[in-house]
Design a protein around this motif. Structure first.
Motif, PDB file in Angstrom:
ATOM      1  N   PRO A  27      76.590  42.692  65.970  1.00 51.56           N
ATOM      2  CA  PRO A  27      75.254  42.400  65.430  1.00 51.56           C
ATOM      3  C   PRO A  27      74.376  43.638  65.344  1.00 51.56           C
ATOM      4  O   PRO A  27      73.510  43.728  64.473  1.00 51.56           O
ATOM      5  N   VAL A  28      74.602  44.607  66.223  1.00 54.33           N
ATOM      6  CA  VAL A  28      73.789  45.827  66.196  1.00 54.33           C
ATOM      7  C   VAL A  28      74.031  46.606  64.916  1.00 54.33           C
ATOM      8  O   VAL A  28      73.092  47.127  64.295  1.00 54.33           O
ATOM      9  N   VAL A  29      75.294  46.710  64.495  1.00 53.10           N
ATOM     10  CA  VAL A  29      75.606  47.436  63.264  1.00 53.10           C
ATOM     11  C   VAL A  29      74.945  46.772  62.070  1.00 53.10           C
ATOM     12  O   VAL A  29      74.396  47.439  61.182  1.00 53.10           O
ATOM     13  N   THR A  30      74.960  45.440  62.041  1.00 52.53           N
ATOM     14  CA  THR A  30      74.325  44.728  60.941  1.00 52.53           C
ATOM     15  C   THR A  30      72.839  45.026  60.864  1.00 52.53           C
ATOM     16  O   THR A  30      72.303  45.376  59.806  1.00 52.53           O
ATOM     17  N   VAL A  31      72.157  44.913  62.005  1.00 52.64           N
ATOM     18  CA  VAL A  31      70.713  45.152  62.022  1.00 52.64           C
ATOM     19  C   VAL A  31      70.405  46.619  61.773  1.00 52.64           C
ATOM     20  O   VAL A  31      69.430  46.954  61.086  1.00 52.64           O
ATOM     21  N   LEU A  32      71.228  47.510  62.308  1.00 50.64           N
ATOM     22  CA  LEU A  32      70.987  48.940  62.131  1.00 50.64           C
ATOM     23  C   LEU A  32      71.070  49.326  60.661  1.00 50.64           C
ATOM     24  O   LEU A  32      70.235  50.087  60.161  1.00 50.64           O
ATOM     25  N   GLY A  33      72.062  48.809  59.952  1.00 52.39           N
ATOM     26  CA  GLY A  33      72.158  49.116  58.537  1.00 52.39           C
ATOM     27  C   GLY A  33      70.996  48.568  57.740  1.00 52.39           C
ATOM     28  O   GLY A  33      70.449  49.245  56.861  1.00 52.39           O
ATOM     29  N   LEU A  34      70.581  47.350  58.045  1.00 49.45           N
ATOM     30  CA  LEU A  34      69.443  46.770  57.340  1.00 49.45           C
ATOM     31  C   LEU A  34      68.145  47.495  57.683  1.00 49.45           C
ATOM     32  O   LEU A  34      67.260  47.631  56.832  1.00 49.45           O
TER      33      LEU A  34
ATOM     34  N   ILE B 229      78.197  48.286  55.947  1.00 48.56           N
ATOM     35  CA  ILE B 229      78.143  47.320  57.051  1.00 48.56           C
ATOM     36  C   ILE B 229      79.401  46.460  57.064  1.00 48.56           C
ATOM     37  O   ILE B 229      80.005  46.216  58.115  1.00 48.56           O
ATOM     38  N   ASP B 230      79.818  45.994  55.893  1.00 47.87           N
ATOM     39  CA  ASP B 230      81.028  45.168  55.821  1.00 47.87           C
ATOM     40  C   ASP B 230      82.254  45.940  56.295  1.00 47.87           C
ATOM     41  O   ASP B 230      83.115  45.399  57.014  1.00 47.87           O
ATOM     42  N   MET B 231      82.354  47.203  55.912  1.00 49.05           N
ATOM     43  CA  MET B 231      83.511  48.003  56.307  1.00 49.05           C
ATOM     44  C   MET B 231      83.516  48.248  57.814  1.00 49.05           C
ATOM     45  O   MET B 231      84.556  48.134  58.473  1.00 49.05           O
ATOM     46  N   ILE B 232      82.371  48.598  58.372  1.00 46.84           N
ATOM     47  CA  ILE B 232      82.285  48.825  59.822  1.00 46.84           C
ATOM     48  C   ILE B 232      82.526  47.530  60.582  1.00 46.84           C
ATOM     49  O   ILE B 232      83.187  47.506  61.631  1.00 46.84           O
ATOM     50  N   TYR B 233      81.993  46.432  60.048  1.00 43.29           N
ATOM     51  CA  TYR B 233      82.168  45.135  60.689  1.00 43.29           C
ATOM     52  C   TYR B 233      83.645  44.781  60.795  1.00 43.29           C
ATOM     53  O   TYR B 233      84.116  44.289  61.826  1.00 43.29           O
ATOM     54  N   ARG B 234      84.406  45.036  59.721  1.00 46.09           N
ATOM     55  CA  ARG B 234      85.832  44.724  59.743  1.00 46.09           C
ATOM     56  C   ARG B 234      86.582  45.620  60.726  1.00 46.09           C
ATOM     57  O   ARG B 234      87.562  45.193  61.346  1.00 46.09           O
TER      58      ARG B 234
ATOM     59  N   PRO C 275      88.714  42.914  63.938  1.00 45.26           N
ATOM     60  CA  PRO C 275      89.875  42.768  63.047  1.00 45.26           C
ATOM     61  C   PRO C 275      90.130  41.327  62.616  1.00 45.26           C
ATOM     62  O   PRO C 275      90.897  41.092  61.681  1.00 45.26           O
ATOM     63  N   ARG C 276      89.497  40.358  63.282  1.00 46.43           N
ATOM     64  CA  ARG C 276      89.716  38.965  62.896  1.00 46.43           C
ATOM     65  C   ARG C 276      89.088  38.633  61.560  1.00 46.43           C
ATOM     66  O   ARG C 276      89.422  37.624  60.936  1.00 46.43           O
ATOM     67  N   VAL C 277      88.151  39.467  61.123  1.00 44.62           N
ATOM     68  CA  VAL C 277      87.455  39.208  59.874  1.00 44.62           C
ATOM     69  C   VAL C 277      88.363  39.608  58.712  1.00 44.62           C
ATOM     70  O   VAL C 277      88.793  40.756  58.620  1.00 44.62           O
ATOM     71  N   SER C 278      88.656  38.686  57.845  1.00 46.80           N
ATOM     72  CA  SER C 278      89.501  38.993  56.695  1.00 46.80           C
ATOM     73  C   SER C 278      88.668  39.577  55.563  1.00 46.80           C
ATOM     74  O   SER C 278      87.452  39.537  55.587  1.00 46.80           O
ATOM     75  N   GLY C 279      89.338  40.088  54.578  1.00 40.51           N
ATOM     76  CA  GLY C 279      88.619  40.633  53.433  1.00 40.51           C
ATOM     77  C   GLY C 279      87.788  39.576  52.725  1.00 40.51           C
ATOM     78  O   GLY C 279      86.690  39.835  52.260  1.00 40.51           O
ATOM     79  N   ARG C 280      88.310  38.332  52.656  1.00 45.07           N
ATOM     80  CA  ARG C 280      87.555  37.284  51.990  1.00 45.07           C
ATOM     81  C   ARG C 280      86.323  36.909  52.797  1.00 45.07           C
ATOM     82  O   ARG C 280      85.248  36.697  52.236  1.00 45.07           O
ATOM     83  N   ASP C 281      86.450  36.824  54.117  1.00 44.24           N
ATOM     84  CA  ASP C 281      85.306  36.482  54.953  1.00 44.24           C
ATOM     85  C   ASP C 281      84.230  37.546  54.902  1.00 44.24           C
ATOM     86  O   ASP C 281      83.038  37.268  54.924  1.00 44.24           O
ATOM     87  N   ALA C 282      84.638  38.852  54.874  1.00 38.60           N
ATOM     88  CA  ALA C 282      83.653  39.925  54.834  1.00 38.60           C
ATOM     89  C   ALA C 282      82.866  39.875  53.545  1.00 38.60           C
ATOM     90  O   ALA C 282      81.705  40.206  53.537  1.00 38.60           O
TER      91      ALA C 282
END
Length: 304
Positions: free
Chosen positions: A226-233, A288-293, A297-304
């Motif tokens: 969640p920190v990466v998401t908020v940091l990017g925004l 953010i999507d790339m760092i999140y994945r 690793p459970r996040v698939s390309g479709r979910d991201a």
């Protein structure tokens, strides 16, 4: 990439439509910005023909968009200079200030969140949450004025306006960094507490894994999502805050560039700033999507 094209096209179209249908005569605003208050009817007719106001909305929009697709941002409606060099000059003031503000927010929020999570519910934890809540609630323009009154007017320690030296960036960076620190402190604290509550962590402790290794290899990655998401925004939303802060501190950045262009109804300049902000939002969300994945690793390309 298709989504990025849709976002950028929509941002350009919406901004052009708002400027086109705004109250007042855009030709008169351009003429007054170019020649002064007293302008003749002949001058207004010339500007309308030059800017394409008489050709209709879609014709004028395409006349601006077609060169842009080839990398040409056009010329200013006021001074006739190319928009891109002036935009680069404005970015040279704004982007360093945004990065310094983000670094300042991180430097404050990370230690404050770590202190708060050592003893959840203690007075340190409650104090950190209260400070973060106040920081989120304070508007940037009001905080900026308070800092000017304290450090520039009363104490005389720092300059209030301009961007000539490094010291001129301290008060604007503090204004923006305080809001960033407040938002990140709450998110980092919540992320750490949630990561510590994961059910698999006691198994590592029973196996004799050191607490430092557990914190580094398991708690930190979970808390970082969640920190990466908020940091990017926050990095993207800093551009919005910079518009207000740069006007308050009279800095020659994107904020002043945009405000002056809006008052003059300088369509090419306003459009250039809006597209730049839209590109930054698209790129930041992609990062953010790339760092999140990579973190999860459970996040698939479709979910991201």
């Amino acid at each position: 990439m298709l989504r990025a094209v849709v976002v950028l096209t929509g941002a350009a179209l919406a901004t052009f439509a708002l400027l086109w249908h705004a109250p007042g005569d855009p030709a008169l605003a351009i003429a007054e910005a170019r020649y002064g208050q007293n302008v003749s009817k002949e001058v207004l007719d010339f500007i309308r023909a030059e800017a394409g106001f008489e050709d209709g909305f879609w014709t004028a929009f395409w006349a601006w968009l077609a060169p842009l697709m080839q990398g040409d941002f056009g010329q200013s409606s006021v001074n006739g200079r190319d928009v891109w060099p002036d935009l680069v000059t404005a970015m040279s003031y704004t982007f360093p200030l945004a990065l310094v503000s983000l670094a300042l927010g991180l430097a404050v929020s990370v230690p404050l969140a770590l202190i708060a999570t050592r003893r959840p519910g203690s007075w340190l934890d409650r104090g950190a949450v209260a400070l973060a809540s106040v920081g989120v609630a304070i508007p940037a323009f009001w905080l900026g004025l308070l800092l000017i009154l304290l450090f520039a007017v009363q104490l005389g320690w720092l300059p209030a306006m301009g961007a000539e030296t490094t010291t001129h960036s301290i008060l604007p960076a503090m204004t923006l960094g305080f809001g960033v620190a407040a938002s990140l402190t709450r998110i980092i604290r919540s992320g750490i507490l949630e990561a510590r509550g994961q059910p698999f962590l006691p198994a590592f402790t029973r196996r004799g894994v050191a607490r430092r290794d557990v914190a580094r290899d398991h708690i930190a990655p979970h808390a970082a999502v969640p920190v990466v998401t908020v940091l990017g925004l926050e990095l993207a939303f800093l551009l919005e805050g910079l518009v207000v802060v740069e006007v308050i501190f009279a800095r020659p950045g994107l904020g002043s560039f945009l405000v002056n262009a809006i008052f003059a109804r300088d369509f090419p300049k306003v459009q250039a700033v809006v597209l730049l902000a839209a590109v930054i939002f698209v790129l930041v969300n992609l990062a953010i999507d790339m760092i999140y994945r990579s973190l999860d690793p459970r996040v698939s390309g479709r979910d991201a």
